[in-house]
Design a protein around this motif. Structure first.
Motif, PDB file in Angstrom:
ATOM      1  N   UNK A 107       0.769  -1.234   0.000  1.00  0.00           N
ATOM      2  CA  UNK A 107       0.000   0.000   0.000  1.00  0.00           C
ATOM      3  C   UNK A 107       0.811   1.300   0.000  1.00  0.00           C
ATOM      4  N   UNK A 108       1.770   1.497   0.908  1.00  0.00           N
ATOM      5  CA  UNK A 108       2.453   2.798   0.906  1.00  0.00           C
ATOM      6  C   UNK A 108       3.086   3.184  -0.435  1.00  0.00           C
ATOM      7  N   UNK A 109       3.839   2.295  -1.096  1.00  0.00           N
ATOM      8  CA  UNK A 109       4.392   2.696  -2.399  1.00  0.00           C
ATOM      9  C   UNK A 109       3.309   2.958  -3.453  1.00  0.00           C
ATOM     10  N   UNK A 110       2.228   2.199  -3.406  1.00  0.00           N
ATOM     11  CA  UNK A 110       1.147   2.417  -4.369  1.00  0.00           C
ATOM     12  C   UNK A 110       0.488   3.773  -4.152  1.00  0.00           C
ATOM     13  N   UNK A 111       0.215   4.111  -2.910  1.00  0.00           N
ATOM     14  CA  UNK A 111      -0.411   5.399  -2.611  1.00  0.00           C
ATOM     15  C   UNK A 111       0.537   6.525  -3.020  1.00  0.00           C
ATOM     16  N   UNK A 112       1.819   6.387  -2.708  1.00  0.00           N
ATOM     17  CA  UNK A 112       2.776   7.423  -3.075  1.00  0.00           C
ATOM     18  C   UNK A 112       2.791   7.636  -4.591  1.00  0.00           C
ATOM     19  N   UNK A 113       2.792   6.564  -5.344  1.00  0.00           N
ATOM     20  CA  UNK A 113       2.795   6.685  -6.807  1.00  0.00           C
ATOM     21  C   UNK A 113       1.555   7.427  -7.300  1.00  0.00           C
ATOM     22  N   UNK A 114       0.426   7.236  -6.615  1.00  0.00           N
ATOM     23  CA  UNK A 114      -0.829   7.872  -7.037  1.00  0.00           C
ATOM     24  C   UNK A 114      -0.887   9.359  -6.704  1.00  0.00           C
ATOM     25  N   UNK A 115      -0.132   9.784  -5.687  1.00  0.00           N
ATOM     26  CA  UNK A 115      -0.257  11.184  -5.252  1.00  0.00           C
ATOM     27  C   UNK A 115       1.045  11.981  -5.331  1.00  0.00           C
ATOM     28  N   UNK A 116       2.129  11.355  -5.713  1.00  0.00           N
ATOM     29  CA  UNK A 116       3.428  12.038  -5.709  1.00  0.00           C
ATOM     30  C   UNK A 116       3.427  13.378  -6.449  1.00  0.00           C
ATOM     31  N   UNK A 117       2.920  13.453  -7.678  1.00  0.00           N
ATOM     32  CA  UNK A 117       2.938  14.761  -8.352  1.00  0.00           C
ATOM     33  C   UNK A 117       2.174  15.842  -7.573  1.00  0.00           C
ATOM     34  N   UNK A 118       1.056  15.466  -6.997  1.00  0.00           N
ATOM     35  CA  UNK A 118       0.265  16.419  -6.211  1.00  0.00           C
ATOM     36  C   UNK A 118       1.054  16.913  -5.000  1.00  0.00           C
ATOM     37  N   UNK A 119       1.687  15.988  -4.282  1.00  0.00           N
ATOM     38  CA  UNK A 119       2.445  16.356  -3.080  1.00  0.00           C
ATOM     39  C   UNK A 119       3.633  17.233  -3.456  1.00  0.00           C
ATOM     40  N   UNK A 120       4.305  16.923  -4.548  1.00  0.00           N
ATOM     41  CA  UNK A 120       5.443  17.750  -4.974  1.00  0.00           C
ATOM     42  C   UNK A 120       4.975  19.168  -5.323  1.00  0.00           C
ATOM     43  N   UNK A 121       3.813  19.283  -5.946  1.00  0.00           N
ATOM     44  CA  UNK A 121       3.254  20.609  -6.246  1.00  0.00           C
ATOM     45  C   UNK A 121       2.931  21.345  -4.949  1.00  0.00           C
ATOM     46  N   UNK A 122       2.340  20.630  -3.992  1.00  0.00           N
ATOM     47  CA  UNK A 122       2.003  21.240  -2.693  1.00  0.00           C
ATOM     48  C   UNK A 122       3.247  21.751  -1.983  1.00  0.00           C
ATOM     49  N   UNK A 123       4.356  21.061  -2.143  1.00  0.00           N
ATOM     50  CA  UNK A 123       5.597  21.510  -1.501  1.00  0.00           C
ATOM     51  C   UNK A 123       5.987  22.903  -2.004  1.00  0.00           C
ATOM     52  N   UNK A 124       5.742  23.162  -3.268  1.00  0.00           N
ATOM     53  CA  UNK A 124       6.053  24.470  -3.824  1.00  0.00           C
ATOM     54  C   UNK A 124       5.045  25.529  -3.436  1.00  0.00           C
ATOM     55  N   UNK A 125       3.802  25.120  -3.206  1.00  0.00           N
ATOM     56  CA  UNK A 125       2.734  26.078  -2.907  1.00  0.00           C
ATOM     57  C   UNK A 125       2.480  26.258  -1.414  1.00  0.00           C
ATOM     58  N   UNK A 126       2.642  25.217  -0.665  1.00  0.00           N
ATOM     59  CA  UNK A 126       2.228  25.243   0.735  1.00  0.00           C
ATOM     60  C   UNK A 126       3.420  25.118   1.672  1.00  0.00           C
TER      61      UNK A 126
END
Length: 158
Positions: A107-126
């Motif tokens: 589960x953890x690697x699968x979830x990360x693959x599904x949301x990684x681009x979103x989280x990386x964008x959030x790092x720049x915005x939030x």
């Protein structure tokens, strides 16, 4: 003679104390893991993970939590925060990674693959700290000798 007996008693007491500390550590690991597992495998949490991993919310590069309804938004951040916390517990050695790997091997690697681009964008915005412990946890998965190439080739299978 009494000095030798005293020394033996100190050695035996030290061994006993070490054993007790080790057992307490194991009990803490199991307790933390069971608490996490109870919430992580609740029916609503499983349903949301399945929907996320099956692509219901779009491919990873298009996923945006802001477009989710209120319940899904809450479920998403709950999932993210749970995996972030799991990463913190492993990183701080409060929970053994091998135990996490044995119980949550997909589960953890699968979830990360599904949301990684979103989280990386959030790092720049939030916050530049967004999801860092979760990402470290997934890196540990990638480095784990138990997970060979075949595992990663099948990581998209639900």
């Amino acid at each position: 003679m009494s000095a030798a007996i005293g020394t033996i008693m100190v050695i035996v007491a030290s061994f006993f104390a070490y054993s007790q500390i080790r057992e307490a550590r194991h009990a803490r690991h199991v307790s933390l893991l069971l608490s996490f597992q109870e919430k992580y495998h609740a029916p609503a949490a499983r349903r949301f993970r399945y929907r996320l991993l099956s692509g219901e919310f779009g491919p990873p590069e298009q996923f945006d939590a802001a477009r989710l309804d209120a319940d899904d938004f809450h479920s998403f951040w709950q999932l993210h925060d749970q995996l972030e916390m799991l990463g913190v517990l492993v990183d701080r050695r409060l929970l053994d990674f091998d135990l996490v790997l044995a119980c949550f091997h997909r589960s953890p690697p699968q979830v990360w693959a599904a949301i990684e681009p979103y989280i990386r964008t959030r790092r720049g915005l939030s916050s530049p700290l967004e999801g860092q412990n979760f990402e470290k946890l997934v890196r540990r998965y990638r480095e784990a000798p138990a997970l060979r190439t075949q595992y990663w080739d099948r990581s998209n299978v639900l």
